[in-house]
Design a protein around this motif. Structure first.
Motif, PDB file in Angstrom:
ATOM      1  N   TRP A 140       2.919  -7.271 -14.759  1.00 28.28           N
ATOM      2  CA  TRP A 140       4.420  -7.521 -15.158  1.00 28.28           C
ATOM      3  C   TRP A 140       4.922  -7.597 -16.372  1.00 28.28           C
ATOM      4  CZ3 TRP A 140       8.492  -6.088 -13.049  1.00 28.28           C
ATOM      5  CH2 TRP A 140       9.575  -6.367 -13.064  1.00 28.28           C
ATOM      6  N   GLU A 141       3.467  -9.039 -16.910  1.00 30.11           N
ATOM      7  CA  GLU A 141       3.639  -9.611 -18.414  1.00 30.11           C
ATOM      8  C   GLU A 141       3.861  -8.015 -19.319  1.00 30.11           C
ATOM      9  OE1 GLU A 141       0.726 -11.644 -18.646  1.00 30.11           O
ATOM     10  OE2 GLU A 141       1.956 -13.734 -18.031  1.00 30.11           O
ATOM     11  N   LYS A 142       2.704  -6.761 -19.466  1.00 31.43           N
ATOM     12  CA  LYS A 142       3.094  -5.855 -20.213  1.00 31.43           C
ATOM     13  C   LYS A 142       3.913  -4.685 -19.676  1.00 31.43           C
ATOM     14  CE  LYS A 142       0.030  -2.418 -21.671  1.00 31.43           C
ATOM     15  NZ  LYS A 142      -2.159  -1.728 -21.010  1.00 31.43           N
ATOM     16  N   HIS A 143       4.240  -4.771 -18.331  1.00 38.03           N
ATOM     17  CA  HIS A 143       5.398  -3.395 -18.528  1.00 38.03           C
ATOM     18  C   HIS A 143       7.068  -4.061 -17.425  1.00 38.03           C
ATOM     19  CE1 HIS A 143       2.404  -0.618 -19.360  1.00 38.03           C
ATOM     20  NE2 HIS A 143       1.248  -1.409 -18.421  1.00 38.03           N
ATOM     21  N   GLY A 144       7.227  -5.223 -17.074  1.00 35.87           N
ATOM     22  CA  GLY A 144       7.967  -5.558 -16.345  1.00 35.87           C
ATOM     23  C   GLY A 144       9.318  -6.132 -17.527  1.00 35.87           C
ATOM     24  N   ASN A 145      10.527  -5.087 -16.597  1.00 33.35           N
ATOM     25  CA  ASN A 145      11.452  -5.726 -17.411  1.00 33.35           C
ATOM     26  C   ASN A 145      12.932  -5.305 -16.612  1.00 33.35           C
ATOM     27  OD1 ASN A 145      12.505  -2.385 -17.233  1.00 33.35           O
ATOM     28  ND2 ASN A 145      10.787  -2.127 -17.977  1.00 33.35           N
ATOM     29  N   ASP A 146      13.978  -5.460 -16.814  1.00 34.80           N
ATOM     30  CA  ASP A 146      15.313  -6.099 -16.267  1.00 34.80           C
ATOM     31  C   ASP A 146      16.193  -4.349 -15.066  1.00 34.80           C
ATOM     32  OD1 ASP A 146      15.383  -8.634 -16.018  1.00 34.80           O
ATOM     33  OD2 ASP A 146      16.492  -8.528 -17.897  1.00 34.80           O
ATOM     34  N   ASN A 147      15.445  -3.082 -16.333  1.00 31.60           N
ATOM     35  CA  ASN A 147      15.713  -2.106 -15.636  1.00 31.60           C
ATOM     36  C   ASN A 147      15.168  -1.443 -14.488  1.00 31.60           C
ATOM     37  OD1 ASN A 147      17.530  -1.482 -17.872  1.00 31.60           O
ATOM     38  ND2 ASN A 147      15.719  -1.943 -19.115  1.00 31.60           N
ATOM     39  N   VAL A 148      14.246  -2.271 -14.614  1.00 30.61           N
ATOM     40  CA  VAL A 148      13.184  -2.309 -12.371  1.00 30.61           C
ATOM     41  C   VAL A 148      13.692  -3.173 -11.618  1.00 30.61           C
ATOM     42  CG1 VAL A 148      11.028  -0.228 -13.996  1.00 30.61           C
ATOM     43  CG2 VAL A 148      10.561  -3.140 -12.994  1.00 30.61           C
ATOM     44  N   SER A 149      13.023  -2.525 -10.548  1.00 36.49           N
ATOM     45  CA  SER A 149      12.774  -3.460  -9.013  1.00 36.49           C
ATOM     46  C   SER A 149      11.540  -4.306  -8.867  1.00 36.49           C
ATOM     47  CB  SER A 149      13.600  -3.104  -7.877  1.00 36.49           C
ATOM     48  OG  SER A 149      12.792  -1.718  -7.954  1.00 36.49           O
ATOM     49  N   GLY A 150      10.910  -3.484  -8.955  1.00 37.55           N
ATOM     50  CA  GLY A 150       9.665  -4.605  -9.445  1.00 37.55           C
ATOM     51  C   GLY A 150       8.278  -3.468  -9.235  1.00 37.55           C
ATOM     52  N   ILE A 151       7.437  -3.716  -8.867  1.00 34.73           N
ATOM     53  CA  ILE A 151       6.103  -2.564  -8.373  1.00 34.73           C
ATOM     54  C   ILE A 151       6.037  -2.106  -7.505  1.00 34.73           C
ATOM     55  CG2 ILE A 151       3.465  -2.544  -9.492  1.00 34.73           C
ATOM     56  CD1 ILE A 151       4.927  -5.436 -10.754  1.00 34.73           C
ATOM     57  N   ALA A 152       5.418  -0.952  -7.713  1.00 30.21           N
ATOM     58  CA  ALA A 152       5.161  -0.790  -6.257  1.00 30.21           C
ATOM     59  C   ALA A 152       3.273   0.031  -6.085  1.00 30.21           C
ATOM     60  CB  ALA A 152       5.547   0.924  -5.809  1.00 30.21           C
ATOM     61  N   ALA A 153       2.271  -0.136  -5.421  1.00 28.78           N
ATOM     62  CA  ALA A 153       1.086  -0.544  -5.385  1.00 28.78           C
ATOM     63  C   ALA A 153       0.497  -0.331  -4.020  1.00 28.78           C
ATOM     64  CB  ALA A 153       0.420  -1.541  -5.404  1.00 28.78           C
ATOM     65  N   LEU A 154      -1.036  -0.110  -3.723  1.00 26.72           N
ATOM     66  CA  LEU A 154      -1.800   0.583  -2.920  1.00 26.72           C
ATOM     67  C   LEU A 154      -1.856  -0.867  -2.002  1.00 26.72           C
ATOM     68  CD1 LEU A 154      -3.878   2.928  -4.690  1.00 26.72           C
ATOM     69  CD2 LEU A 154      -1.754   3.105  -4.223  1.00 26.72           C
ATOM     70  N   ASP A 155      -1.914   0.065  -0.924  1.00 27.77           N
ATOM     71  CA  ASP A 155      -2.623  -1.105   0.214  1.00 27.77           C
ATOM     72  C   ASP A 155      -3.904  -0.460   1.016  1.00 27.77           C
ATOM     73  OD1 ASP A 155      -0.807  -2.955   1.138  1.00 27.77           O
ATOM     74  OD2 ASP A 155       0.428  -2.268   2.673  1.00 27.77           O
ATOM     75  N   ALA A 156      -4.817  -1.078   1.623  1.00 27.31           N
ATOM     76  CA  ALA A 156      -6.270  -0.227   1.890  1.00 27.31           C
ATOM     77  C   ALA A 156      -6.667  -0.798   3.347  1.00 27.31           C
ATOM     78  CB  ALA A 156      -7.224  -0.868   0.825  1.00 27.31           C
ATOM     79  N   THR A 157      -6.699   0.062   3.388  1.00 26.08           N
ATOM     80  CA  THR A 157      -8.294  -0.454   5.106  1.00 26.08           C
ATOM     81  C   THR A 157      -9.116  -2.112   4.823  1.00 26.08           C
ATOM     82  OG1 THR A 157      -9.774   0.507   5.443  1.00 26.08           O
ATOM     83  CG2 THR A 157      -7.788   1.100   6.378  1.00 26.08           C
ATOM     84  N   ILE A 158      -9.587  -2.756   5.414  1.00 28.26           N
ATOM     85  CA  ILE A 158     -10.347  -4.453   5.803  1.00 28.26           C
ATOM     86  C   ILE A 158     -11.573  -2.708   5.219  1.00 28.26           C
ATOM     87  CG2 ILE A 158      -9.485  -5.471   6.930  1.00 28.26           C
ATOM     88  CD1 ILE A 158     -11.087  -4.443   9.341  1.00 28.26           C
ATOM     89  N   ASP A 159     -11.879  -2.252   5.022  1.00 31.57           N
ATOM     90  CA  ASP A 159     -12.639  -1.318   5.293  1.00 31.57           C
ATOM     91  C   ASP A 159     -12.524  -0.772   3.543  1.00 31.57           C
ATOM     92  OD1 ASP A 159     -14.406  -1.711   7.667  1.00 31.57           O
ATOM     93  OD2 ASP A 159     -13.309   0.009   8.283  1.00 31.57           O
ATOM     94  N   HIS A 160     -11.633  -1.136   3.159  1.00 34.79           N
ATOM     95  CA  HIS A 160     -12.002  -0.914   1.721  1.00 34.79           C
ATOM     96  C   HIS A 160     -11.177   1.282   0.958  1.00 34.79           C
ATOM     97  CE1 HIS A 160     -12.806  -4.860  -0.294  1.00 34.79           C
ATOM     98  NE2 HIS A 160     -13.540  -4.308   0.718  1.00 34.79           N
ATOM     99  N   GLN A 161     -10.797   1.220   2.613  1.00 36.82           N
ATOM    100  CA  GLN A 161     -10.495   3.311   2.093  1.00 36.82           C
ATOM    101  C   GLN A 161      -8.678   2.872   1.827  1.00 36.82           C
ATOM    102  OE1 GLN A 161     -12.325   5.402   2.461  1.00 36.82           O
ATOM    103  NE2 GLN A 161     -13.870   4.218   2.342  1.00 36.82           N
ATOM    104  N   ILE A 162      -8.313   3.608   0.686  1.00 39.10           N
ATOM    105  CA  ILE A 162      -6.589   3.059   0.390  1.00 39.10           C
ATOM    106  C   ILE A 162      -6.207   4.083   1.782  1.00 39.10           C
ATOM    107  CG2 ILE A 162      -4.768   5.208  -1.191  1.00 39.10           C
ATOM    108  CD1 ILE A 162      -7.086   4.663  -3.360  1.00 39.10           C
TER     109      ILE A 162
END
Length: 299
Positions: free
Chosen positions: A107-129
């Motif tokens: 966010w420090e690098k790319h965040g700005n007022d023109n976006v609502s936030g960040i979409a990222a990944l969830d994974a299982t407890i076995d580390h599978q995306i």
């Protein structure tokens, strides 16, 4: 002031909440506060959290309320959060190693007022995306377009600007405990993209008492909440005819479940609702039969 609030709605989850706590304690970046919204728990959640607060390993805020359901807990969280960013980590999930650092530095690098936030990944407890990764060829997208234009699949972890999540509160319906959380996200999609970050922020476990595994029961017990949700999706300025036809089918089934005689009057898409009625009736009958079958099986 911290940069990030990690908030956790919880209801009688003392048996699994410690895993989430330990994952937050182990974060190498402590630029966050943990907000726990206790949605009417009757187990020992409060006593356990008080012990963690006394440990002073991370900043924790605890708030207890009468049981309002997941969306009611989200409403409360958004009212209380004061940090620039927030992310929800459910009580049966836990934060990935280095997740706070990834969020804050990105966010420090790319965040700005023109976006609502960040979409990222969830994974299982076995580390599978879970589902697919985010598209590498683009840097931002609405949540809707990720799924319906770019073909993304599976749950994703969403980090939002707090000032925006205070908009579009979820409505509360008497004796109901569910409204689709995506309502708020799609409302924000009308004006903003999300930045895309292909990093795992959360490890997810779908427990037997989780809402995602009890959807038929949710349909039966919360028809007004589902009707509201489907009406809003039918009115989105994006989404094609097939998408909105599917919403109309669900709208019909929810209104049949609540025996609403104004079904065709209250719909925002009358013609589409008339066309959707036969399949909506079949869905209504399916929900009834499915919930009755599960009730018989449990007895």
């Amino acid at each position: 002031m911290k940069t990030l609030t990690v908030f956790t709605p919880t209801y009688n989850r003392a048996y699994c909440l410690e895993t989430c706590y330990r994952s937050l304690v182990s974060q190498d970046n402590q630029d966050f506060t943990w907000l726990i919204i206790d949605d009417g728990s009757t187990d020992h959640t409060k006593e356990m959290v008080q012990e963690w607060i006394q440990e002073k390993k991370i900043a924790i805020t605890y708030f207890h309320q009468d049981n309002l359901g997941m969306h009611g807990a989200h409403n409360t969280a958004y009212k209380l959060i004061e940090t620039e960013l927030n992310v929800c980590i459910d009580s049966d999930d836990y934060m990935a190693e280095g997740a706070v650092e990834n969020i804050v530095s990105f966010w420090e690098k790319h965040g700005n007022d023109n976006v609502s936030g960040i979409a990222a990944l969830d994974a299982t407890i076995d580390h599978q995306i879970i589902g697919s990764r985010l598209p590498e060829a683009i840097h931002s997208s609405t949540l809707f377009d990720l799924y319906y234009k770019h073909g993304v699949t599976g749950d994703k972890k969403l980090v939002y600007r707090t000032e925006l999540t205070k908009l579009y509160p979820y409505p509360l319906f008497k004796n109901e405990k569910y409204v689709g959380l995506a309502y708020k996200y799609y409302m924000l999609d009308k004006q903003y993209d999300l930045l895309l970050m292909n990093e795992v922020l959360c490890h997810v476990e779908y427990l037997p008492d989780g809402s995602s595994l009890n959807m038929y029961k949710q349909y039966l017990k919360n028809p007004r909440g589902f009707s509201f949700y489907r009406k809003e999706l039918m009115m989105l300025p994006f989404g094609g005819k097939i998408y909105k036809y599917k919403q109309a089918i669900h709208y019909v089934s929810s209104n049949l479940l609540m025996k609403n005689p104004k079904l065709f009057i209250e719909t925002p898409k009358k013609g589409l609702t008339v066309l959707a009625f036969p399949l909506g009736f079949l869905l209504y009958a399916f929900i009834i039969s499915k919930t009755r079958t599960r009730l018989i099986e449990r007895n």
